[in-house]
Write a protein that holds these residues in place. Structure first.
Motif, PDB file in Angstrom:
ATOM      1  N   ASN A 220      -9.039   3.352   3.330  1.00 56.71           N
ATOM      2  CA  ASN A 220      -9.476   1.983   3.655  1.00 56.71           C
ATOM      3  C   ASN A 220      -8.667   0.950   2.883  1.00 56.71           C
ATOM      4  N   ILE A 221      -8.410   1.238   1.603  1.00 58.02           N
ATOM      5  CA  ILE A 221      -7.643   0.301   0.773  1.00 58.02           C
ATOM      6  C   ILE A 221      -6.206   0.200   1.273  1.00 58.02           C
ATOM      7  N   GLN A 222      -5.650   1.342   1.715  1.00 59.07           N
ATOM      8  CA  GLN A 222      -4.308   1.320   2.283  1.00 59.07           C
ATOM      9  C   GLN A 222      -4.286   0.483   3.550  1.00 59.07           C
TER      10      GLN A 222
ATOM     11  N   GLU B  99      -5.351 -10.127  -4.019  1.00 60.69           N
ATOM     12  CA  GLU B  99      -6.176 -10.169  -5.227  1.00 60.69           C
ATOM     13  C   GLU B  99      -7.340  -9.188  -5.107  1.00 60.69           C
ATOM     14  N   LEU B 100      -7.938  -9.128  -3.925  1.00 60.74           N
ATOM     15  CA  LEU B 100      -9.042  -8.187  -3.689  1.00 60.74           C
ATOM     16  C   LEU B 100      -8.558  -6.746  -3.833  1.00 60.74           C
ATOM     17  N   ILE B 101      -7.418  -6.439  -3.224  1.00 57.98           N
ATOM     18  CA  ILE B 101      -6.868  -5.076  -3.271  1.00 57.98           C
ATOM     19  C   ILE B 101      -6.549  -4.657  -4.706  1.00 57.98           C
ATOM     20  N   LEU B 102      -6.009  -5.599  -5.488  1.00 60.61           N
ATOM     21  CA  LEU B 102      -5.627  -5.289  -6.871  1.00 60.61           C
ATOM     22  C   LEU B 102      -6.833  -4.932  -7.738  1.00 60.61           C
ATOM     23  N   LEU B 103      -8.027  -5.375  -7.349  1.00 57.83           N
ATOM     24  CA  LEU B 103      -9.231  -5.029  -8.107  1.00 57.83           C
ATOM     25  C   LEU B 103      -9.496  -3.528  -8.064  1.00 57.83           C
ATOM     26  N   PHE B 104      -9.101  -2.890  -6.943  1.00 59.39           N
ATOM     27  CA  PHE B 104      -9.362  -1.470  -6.762  1.00 59.39           C
ATOM     28  C   PHE B 104      -8.141  -0.651  -7.190  1.00 59.39           C
ATOM     29  N   GLY B 105      -7.887  -0.658  -8.501  1.00 66.80           N
ATOM     30  CA  GLY B 105      -6.759   0.094  -9.039  1.00 66.80           C
ATOM     31  C   GLY B 105      -7.019   1.587  -9.026  1.00 66.80           C
ATOM     32  N   GLU B 106      -6.049   2.350  -9.516  1.00 68.28           N
ATOM     33  CA  GLU B 106      -6.133   3.812  -9.482  1.00 68.28           C
ATOM     34  C   GLU B 106      -7.292   4.345 -10.320  1.00 68.28           C
ATOM     35  N   GLU B 107      -7.460   3.809 -11.537  1.00 69.59           N
ATOM     36  CA  GLU B 107      -8.457   4.368 -12.451  1.00 69.59           C
ATOM     37  C   GLU B 107      -9.592   3.385 -12.742  1.00 69.59           C
TER      38      GLU B 107
ATOM     39  N   LEU C  65     -18.841  -1.821  -0.063  1.00 70.81           N
ATOM     40  CA  LEU C  65     -17.755  -1.613  -1.021  1.00 70.81           C
ATOM     41  C   LEU C  65     -17.730  -0.171  -1.531  1.00 70.81           C
ATOM     42  N   GLY C  66     -18.897   0.469  -1.578  1.00 73.21           N
ATOM     43  CA  GLY C  66     -18.952   1.844  -2.068  1.00 73.21           C
ATOM     44  C   GLY C  66     -18.228   2.821  -1.163  1.00 73.21           C
ATOM     45  N   SER C  67     -18.044   2.445   0.100  1.00 74.41           N
ATOM     46  CA  SER C  67     -17.399   3.347   1.057  1.00 74.41           C
ATOM     47  C   SER C  67     -15.895   3.120   1.165  1.00 74.41           C
ATOM     48  N   LEU C  68     -15.355   2.217   0.357  1.00 73.39           N
ATOM     49  CA  LEU C  68     -13.917   1.945   0.424  1.00 73.39           C
ATOM     50  C   LEU C  68     -13.128   3.128  -0.146  1.00 73.39           C
ATOM     51  N   SER C  69     -12.543   3.895   0.733  1.00 73.29           N
ATOM     52  CA  SER C  69     -11.739   5.036   0.320  1.00 73.29           C
ATOM     53  C   SER C  69     -10.292   4.597   0.123  1.00 73.29           C
ATOM     54  N   LYS C  70      -9.457   5.519  -0.357  1.00 75.02           N
ATOM     55  CA  LYS C  70      -8.040   5.217  -0.498  1.00 75.02           C
ATOM     56  C   LYS C  70      -7.436   4.845   0.850  1.00 75.02           C
TER      57      LYS C  70
ATOM     58  N   LEU D 229      -6.223  -2.098   4.111  1.00 75.30           N
ATOM     59  CA  LEU D 229      -6.254  -3.480   3.646  1.00 75.30           C
ATOM     60  C   LEU D 229      -4.855  -3.935   3.214  1.00 75.30           C
ATOM     61  N   GLU D 230      -4.119  -3.047   2.554  1.00 69.93           N
ATOM     62  CA  GLU D 230      -2.766  -3.384   2.127  1.00 69.93           C
ATOM     63  C   GLU D 230      -1.858  -3.634   3.338  1.00 69.93           C
ATOM     64  N   ASP D 231      -2.035  -2.814   4.376  1.00 70.36           N
ATOM     65  CA  ASP D 231      -1.254  -2.998   5.607  1.00 70.36           C
ATOM     66  C   ASP D 231      -1.601  -4.331   6.267  1.00 70.36           C
ATOM     67  N   GLN D 232      -2.897  -4.689   6.247  1.00 74.68           N
ATOM     68  CA  GLN D 232      -3.323  -5.965   6.837  1.00 74.68           C
ATOM     69  C   GLN D 232      -2.785  -7.144   6.035  1.00 74.68           C
ATOM     70  N   ALA D 233      -2.774  -6.990   4.699  1.00 72.80           N
ATOM     71  CA  ALA D 233      -2.232  -8.066   3.862  1.00 72.80           C
ATOM     72  C   ALA D 233      -0.748  -8.264   4.159  1.00 72.80           C
ATOM     73  N   LYS D 234      -0.029  -7.177   4.334  1.00 73.20           N
ATOM     74  CA  LYS D 234       1.391  -7.271   4.672  1.00 73.20           C
ATOM     75  C   LYS D 234       1.584  -7.931   6.028  1.00 73.20           C
ATOM     76  N   GLU D 235       0.732  -7.593   6.981  1.00 75.56           N
ATOM     77  CA  GLU D 235       0.824  -8.168   8.326  1.00 75.56           C
ATOM     78  C   GLU D 235       0.575  -9.672   8.331  1.00 75.56           C
ATOM     79  N   LEU D 236      -0.240 -10.155   7.397  1.00 77.37           N
ATOM     80  CA  LEU D 236      -0.540 -11.587   7.336  1.00 77.37           C
ATOM     81  C   LEU D 236       0.696 -12.418   7.042  1.00 77.37           C
ATOM     82  N   GLY D 237       1.765 -11.783   6.567  1.00 78.68           N
ATOM     83  CA  GLY D 237       3.009 -12.495   6.333  1.00 78.68           C
ATOM     84  C   GLY D 237       3.611 -13.061   7.606  1.00 78.68           C
ATOM     85  N   ASN D 238       3.143 -12.600   8.757  1.00 83.02           N
ATOM     86  CA  ASN D 238       3.653 -13.089  10.042  1.00 83.02           C
ATOM     87  C   ASN D 238       2.883 -14.295  10.563  1.00 83.02           C
TER      88      ASN D 238
END
Length: 482
Positions: free
Chosen positions: A175-177, A200-208, A168-173, A179-188
């Motif tokens: 990597n999070i992006q 829900e996991l992605i939302l934990l890693f907010g900007e600040e 989790l410490g290596s999750l960069s912006k 994850l967001e792309d993968q979450a969007k793809e799951l809609g298919n």
């Protein structure tokens, strides 16, 4: 019909904007034609619109408790502003011309009566012991959907493995992006519940966000996603091999995998109860960003056995204006048939028709009588629920407390054996804190009453925290959410 009031029309409107627009149509005299049938069961007329032709609208009260609104306008809002305006016009005393029932409405009524007769015949046959007609399964379509779902779950498992291996410490912006792309793809892949858990996991890693502060939550969420993918795959593989196997009605797995339960299905699986009475103990509207919807949630006590049910009115962001927003209910709801969705605790319920009666002293007594007065038993019950990673993360329980006591800077409930349950006001975004409420309570309301409490497991401390949602006394319900 003579009792049609502005307040009742307000209750039918999906939102405040629809109320205003409906009333404005009446003020602007936008109804050149206003008619009603002799028996008063139908209001119909014409309303000026943006086009050349007026909109033809009607409200059918042949079933007084379930008026049917119809309009020729293209609005997706239901009821639309034109049918609301038609009812406001009647409630405000505008003159309605008496007219015969239009042929198209008579035809629609006839079809509705036939559907109702067929439904009653089916119910009578089931009541007499006859087996209900078995649903036909389109095996080809089912196999196609399941294969797509399995492919999606494999992608999820791969994503979880990569995230854990990378740390989790290596999750960069970047990597999070990803994850967001993968979450969007799951809609298919027809797995909206899994897609929401990933969001829900992605939302934990907010900007600040302080990364270290949310690591435990992130790990818990990864475990939940992995468990859902693993159990989902095993279940879908069984369904693929046996397409005629019954649906899972013991857990929420079907719903998490994207199955939208129909009321007829719930009844077929024996999840319908007759003649229920429900008293709402708490209500909360909130935004679920992960699922992209507004939620109007209610928690209700079944006055027959004290079971705490939940209702959820879901309003997707894109269609929120077209869906009626629900509100607090203070009366007892009486339903002919109560449909219960699968789930372990606080199972979701729905009903098609209901009437209301005033709440009485015996209703509060019934709720208090169903509350659990042994806090060790309550804690054990909650722990058994939350140890399942796919279970409700915030179980709601009705407890009977002996006292409410000050404890340091906060408060706690204590049972008759002296066992405590410390309380928090930080779990839900809009609570009324006990520090504010307790000084306003009567002395007798601080002792030997009941409370509706939401629990949550703190991963870091390993302890349970409890959020009071309402206090139930011998004469009233004190709601602590708003």
């Amino acid at each position: 019909m003579t009792s049609l009031t502005e307040a009742y029309v307000d209750s039918l409107a999906p939102n405040a904007g629809a109320m205003k627009n409906g009333r404005d149509l009446v003020k602007k005299n936008s109804f050149p034609v206003l008619r009603r049938t002799e028996d008063g069961t139908l209001l119909f007329g014409e309303c000026k619109g943006s086009g050349k032709e007026p909109y033809r609208c009607s409200v059918d009260f042949v079933q007084p408790d379930s008026p049917v609104s119809r309009c020729s306008c293209p609005s997706r809002q239901f009821p639309c502003k034109h049918t609301l305006g038609l009812m406001y016009a009647y409630a405000l005393g505008k003159p309605f011309e008496q007219a015969e029932l239009p042929p198209d409405i008579a035809e629609k009524r006839d079809k509705a009566e036939k559907r109702e007769e067929k439904k009653k015949e089916t119910e009578a046959a089931v009541a007499s012991g006859a087996a209900p007609a078995k649903r036909k399964v389109n095996k080809s379509a089912l196999a196609k959907k399941i294969n797509a779902q399995l492919e999606g779950l494999q992608l999820v498992e791969k994503m979880v493995l990569q995230t854990v291996q990378g740390g989790l410490g290596s999750l960069s912006k970047k990597n999070i992006q990803l994850l967001e792309d993968q979450a969007k793809e799951l809609g298919n892949y027809y797995i909206p519940g899994v897609q929401a858990e990933l969001r829900e996991l992605i939302l934990l890693f907010g900007e600040e966000v302080n990364r270290e502060a949310i690591y435990s939550q992130a790990i818990e969420q990864l475990i939940r996603i992995h468990s859902l993918a693993k159990k989902g795959k095993a279940y879908l593989e069984r369904r693929l091999a046996e397409p005629d196997m019954p649906l899972d009605t013991e857990s929420t797995l079907e719903e998490q995998l994207g199955h939208a339960w129909q009321l007829a299905e719930l009844k077929e699986y024996g999840r319908a109860r007759q003649a229920s009475e429900l008293l709402q103990l708490s209500f909360l509207s909130y935004t679920d960003q992960a699922r992209g919807e507004y939620v109007d949630a209610g928690w209700w006590a079944d006055l027959r056995d004290g079971t705490v049910h939940a209702t959820r009115n879901l309003r997707p962001f894109r269609a929120a204006k077209q869906i009626k927003e629900e509100d607090t209910v203070h009366a007892v709801v009486q339903t002919d048939e109560l449909y219960q969705y699968p789930g372990e605790i606080n199972a979701r319920v729905r009903w098609e028709k209901g009437t209301f009666r005033e709440t009485a002293a015996h209703d509060y007594k019934a709720v208090k009588g169903a509350a659990n007065g042994s806090f060790p038993d309550v804690i054990k019950q909650v722990k058994n629920i939350i140890k399942n990673p796919l279970a409700n993360r915030n179980p709601v329980v009705l407890i009977a407390y002996h006292t409410i006591e000050k404890s340091g800077e906060g408060y706690l409930f204590r049972d008759k054996q002296g066992k405590p349950i410390p309380v928090t006001s930080d779990m839900i975004a809009t609570p009324a804190r006990l520090e504010t409420v307790v000084p306003l309570l009567q002395e007798e309301e601080l002792r030997d009453q009941a409370a509706l409490v939401m629990f949550q497991h703190d991963v870091d401390s390993g302890r349970l925290s409890a959020q009071p949602m309402s206090i139930i006394t011998d004469s009233r319900i004190i709601r602590l959410l708003y």
